[in-house]
Design a protein around this motif. Structure first.
Motif, short mmCIF file in Angstrom:
data_model
loop_
_atom_site.label_atom_id
_atom_site.label_comp_id
_atom_site.label_asym_id
_atom_site.label_seq_id
_atom_site.Cartn_x
_atom_site.Cartn_y
_atom_site.Cartn_z
N SER A 1 -50.04 -17.06 90.67
CA SER A 1 -51.22 -16.20 90.68
C SER A 1 -51.07 -15.19 89.55
O SER A 1 -50.02 -15.07 88.93
CB SER A 1 -51.32 -15.48 92.03
N VAL A 2 -52.15 -14.45 89.31
CA VAL A 2 -52.08 -13.41 88.28
C VAL A 2 -51.00 -12.40 88.66
O VAL A 2 -50.20 -11.98 87.82
CB VAL A 2 -53.46 -12.72 88.09
N LYS B 1 -47.69 -11.63 86.56
CA LYS B 1 -47.54 -10.24 86.10
C LYS B 1 -46.15 -9.72 86.50
O LYS B 1 -45.44 -9.14 85.68
CB LYS B 1 -48.64 -9.40 86.75
N ARG C 1 -54.21 -9.37 83.20
CA ARG C 1 -55.56 -9.78 83.56
C ARG C 1 -56.51 -9.64 82.37
O ARG C 1 -57.31 -10.54 82.08
CB ARG C 1 -56.08 -8.98 84.76
N LYS C 2 -56.41 -8.52 81.67
CA LYS C 2 -57.27 -8.31 80.50
C LYS C 2 -56.97 -9.33 79.40
O LYS C 2 -57.89 -9.88 78.79
CB LYS C 2 -57.08 -6.88 79.97
N SER D 1 -56.16 -18.28 82.83
CA SER D 1 -57.18 -17.78 81.90
C SER D 1 -58.53 -18.40 82.23
O SER D 1 -59.55 -17.70 82.29
CB SER D 1 -56.79 -18.09 80.46
N VAL E 1 -59.69 -16.93 85.73
CA VAL E 1 -60.13 -15.53 85.66
C VAL E 1 -61.45 -15.42 84.91
O VAL E 1 -62.34 -14.67 85.32
CB VAL E 1 -59.03 -14.65 85.01
N SER F 1 -64.87 -14.02 86.61
CA SER F 1 -65.55 -12.84 86.11
C SER F 1 -66.95 -13.17 85.61
O SER F 1 -67.82 -12.31 85.52
CB SER F 1 -64.74 -12.15 85.02
#
Length: 128
Positions: free
Chosen positions: A4-5, A9, A58-59, A117, A120, A124
């Motif tokens: 997962s993100v 991370k 995330r960004k 990527s 997400v 979004s």
């Protein structure tokens, strides 16, 4: 296993902290050999890059996943170069196995970065 993100991370942040500790140890040995100074600084640079990825994952996944890919490819190249330099001491099976594991890990990370990527970006872009 699907990352997962959050787990990716955490991975990058933990690896960056461990990398800083390791690179400081290498830099401490740089008084013995100037090559250790170069290696320590490179590893410290990768640690900072991993911390940046971990903090802004995330960004980066949405806006510029290529940044993550480029850092991972550079790190792969670095590990291959270090392996090739270690061949000056003769071929050691342990180092071959270590390189194989490291490259598989980077391949796994690259696949997950690409997948996350896309996920997400699609999440979004979806209306809420």
């Amino acid at each position: 296993m699907k990352e997962s993100v959050g787990s990716l991370k955490a991975y990058f942040i933990v690896v960056s902290v461990l990398g800083v500790i390791g690179s400081l140890g290498i830099l401490g040995a740089s008084q013995v050999n100037p090559l250790f100074l170069v290696i320590g600084l490179i590893e410290l640079g990768f640690s900072v890059a991993y911390l940046y990825i971990g903090i802004t994952l995330r960004k980066l996944l949405v806006k510029s996943p290529k940044v993550i890919d480029n850092i991972l490819f550079a790190s792969m190249a670095y590990h291959v170069i270090i392996f090739l330099l270690s061949l000056s001491n003769g071929l050691q099976i342990v180092l071959v196995i270590r390189l194989a594991i490291v490259l598989l890990l980077f391949w796994y990370l690259l696949i997950n970065v690409k997948r996350l990527s896309q996920e997400v970006k699609s999440n979004s872009a979806a209306p809420e």
